[in-house]
Design a protein around this motif. Structure first.
Motif, short mmCIF file in Angstrom:
data_model
loop_
_atom_site.label_atom_id
_atom_site.label_comp_id
_atom_site.label_asym_id
_atom_site.label_seq_id
_atom_site.Cartn_x
_atom_site.Cartn_y
_atom_site.Cartn_z
N TRP A 104 6.60 27.70 42.21
CA TRP A 104 8.44 26.68 41.93
C TRP A 104 8.50 26.95 40.67
N LEU A 105 8.07 27.20 39.39
CA LEU A 105 9.31 27.82 38.48
C LEU A 105 9.16 28.99 38.10
N ILE A 106 8.69 29.82 39.22
CA ILE A 106 9.24 30.98 39.34
C ILE A 106 9.63 31.27 40.39
N ASP A 107 10.53 30.49 41.83
CA ASP A 107 11.24 30.40 42.23
C ASP A 107 12.46 29.83 41.96
N LEU A 108 12.17 28.63 40.46
CA LEU A 108 13.70 28.40 40.19
C LEU A 108 14.20 29.57 39.41
N LEU A 109 13.28 30.37 39.21
CA LEU A 109 14.53 31.60 38.59
C LEU A 109 15.47 32.76 39.74
N VAL A 110 14.80 32.70 40.94
CA VAL A 110 15.62 33.67 42.22
C VAL A 110 16.12 33.02 42.64
N HIS A 111 15.67 31.88 43.30
CA HIS A 111 16.28 31.26 43.91
C HIS A 111 17.94 30.44 43.83
N ARG A 112 18.72 30.34 44.79
CA ARG A 112 20.13 30.23 44.84
C ARG A 112 20.02 28.68 44.56
N PRO A 113 21.29 28.24 44.08
CA PRO A 113 20.67 26.48 44.13
C PRO A 113 20.29 25.83 45.18
N ASP A 114 18.61 25.44 45.62
CA ASP A 114 18.00 25.21 46.83
C ASP A 114 17.14 24.31 46.74
N LEU A 115 16.29 24.32 45.12
CA LEU A 115 14.68 24.00 44.79
C LEU A 115 15.48 22.30 44.50
N THR A 116 14.56 21.31 44.45
CA THR A 116 15.15 20.02 43.81
C THR A 116 14.08 19.14 43.77
N LEU A 117 14.08 18.39 42.75
CA LEU A 117 13.28 17.58 42.10
C LEU A 117 12.98 16.82 42.31
N ALA A 118 13.22 16.20 43.74
CA ALA A 118 11.96 15.50 44.19
C ALA A 118 13.11 15.30 45.74
N GLY A 119 13.48 16.04 46.67
CA GLY A 119 13.17 16.16 47.77
C GLY A 119 15.57 15.98 47.92
N SER A 120 16.01 15.72 47.29
CA SER A 120 17.33 15.30 47.01
C SER A 120 18.20 15.80 45.74
N PRO A 121 19.54 15.77 46.14
CA PRO A 121 20.00 16.47 45.01
C PRO A 121 20.43 15.57 43.64
N PRO A 122 20.08 16.31 42.67
CA PRO A 122 20.75 18.12 42.43
C PRO A 122 19.98 18.52 42.69
N LYS A 123 21.00 20.09 42.81
CA LYS A 123 19.85 21.02 43.69
C LYS A 123 19.87 22.65 42.81
N LEU A 124 18.85 22.83 42.07
CA LEU A 124 18.78 23.63 40.88
C LEU A 124 18.18 25.23 41.34
N GLY A 125 18.73 26.34 41.21
CA GLY A 125 17.56 27.30 40.90
C GLY A 125 19.39 28.16 40.24
N LEU A 126 18.23 29.53 39.09
CA LEU A 126 19.51 30.23 38.51
C LEU A 126 19.50 31.74 39.48
N GLY A 127 19.51 31.63 40.65
CA GLY A 127 20.30 32.85 41.51
C GLY A 127 20.02 34.54 40.65
N LEU A 128 18.65 34.90 40.66
CA LEU A 128 18.31 35.96 40.15
C LEU A 128 18.73 36.60 41.01
N TRP A 129 18.86 36.12 42.50
CA TRP A 129 18.56 37.05 44.07
C TRP A 129 20.19 37.41 43.79
#
Length: 220
Positions: A104-129
């Motif tokens: 999850w931590l590595i995904d946070l680097l590359v995903h656009r904001p689609d990761l969550t803390l507990a399944g609902s917004p806010p959506k997170l992602g630094l977007g390196l893709w």
């Protein structure tokens, strides 16, 4: 990321107190193994959206059970308990569980904001893709730097152990190239079930190769 997720597995496998490399390869991708399984079963969902990011078209709009931080922690705890039964030590279990959560931590680097803390917004992602000239060298450095570290801390026990890491490296490079070079779709579409099966096949083959590499090498 894809093969970049394996860097924690390589680093952990350089310790005598850790599970073996094949087990850690499963840990490193357990979150995605669960996601593709849920995709096949219709529990979580993804669609293909042209230019969702520069590097891939995945619109990961529904994945609360696998790609939330709480979900990743739960998968990590479950994996740690399985390793505890297999290996007999809580330390080995904790190492395996930490490798699971690292996904999850590595995904946070590359995903656009689609990761969550507990399944609902806010959506997170630094977007390196969306920045391939940063993401590509970073992924290669993670994956093959980790492999180099593992090889440097081990020695071959069989003759085949001299070149088994090269086979693993070639397979990793092949799957990553397929991931990067698959063309973007022409129009939005639901993710086909075959995509889930292909993902599971890739993870299974790489884990099997990692298990074989660990069988042919021993920690120095």
């Amino acid at each position: 990321m894809f093969i970049g997720h394996y860097v924690p597995a390589f680093v952990a496998a350089a310790s005598h107190k850790s599970p073996r490399l094949g087990v850690l390869f499963v840990a490193a991708q357990l979150v995605d193994i669960a996601f593709f399984s849920f995709l096949i079963l219709g529990v979580e969902h993804m669609r293909l959206l042209p230019n969702a990011t520069v590097m891939n078209p995945m619109d990961l709009y529904d994945m609360p059970w696998t790609h939330s931080l709480v979900g990743a922690l739960c998968w990590g705890v479950l994996f740690a308990m399985v390793v505890r039964v297999m290996r007999g030590t809580w330390l080995a279990g904790a190492i395996g569980g930490a490798v699971v959560v690292s996904h999850w931590l590595i995904d946070l680097l590359v995903h656009r904001p689609d990761l969550t803390l507990a399944g609902s917004p806010p959506k997170l992602g630094l977007g390196l893709w969306n920045h391939p000239w940063i993401e590509i060298p970073l992924e290669l450095a993670f994956a093959f730097g980790g492999l180099w570290l593992f090889v440097s801390r081990t020695r071959a026990t069989w003759a085949v152990g001299q070149w088994s890491p090269l086979v693993l490296a070639a397979a990793m490079a092949l799957f990553q190239a397929i991931n990067w070079l698959t063309p973007q779709p022409a129009k939005p579409a639901p993710a086909p079930v075959t995509m889930g099966w292909l993902g599971l096949f890739a993870y299974a083959l790489l884990a099997a190769l990692a298990w074989w590499v660990a069988r042919t090498r021993r920690l120095a």
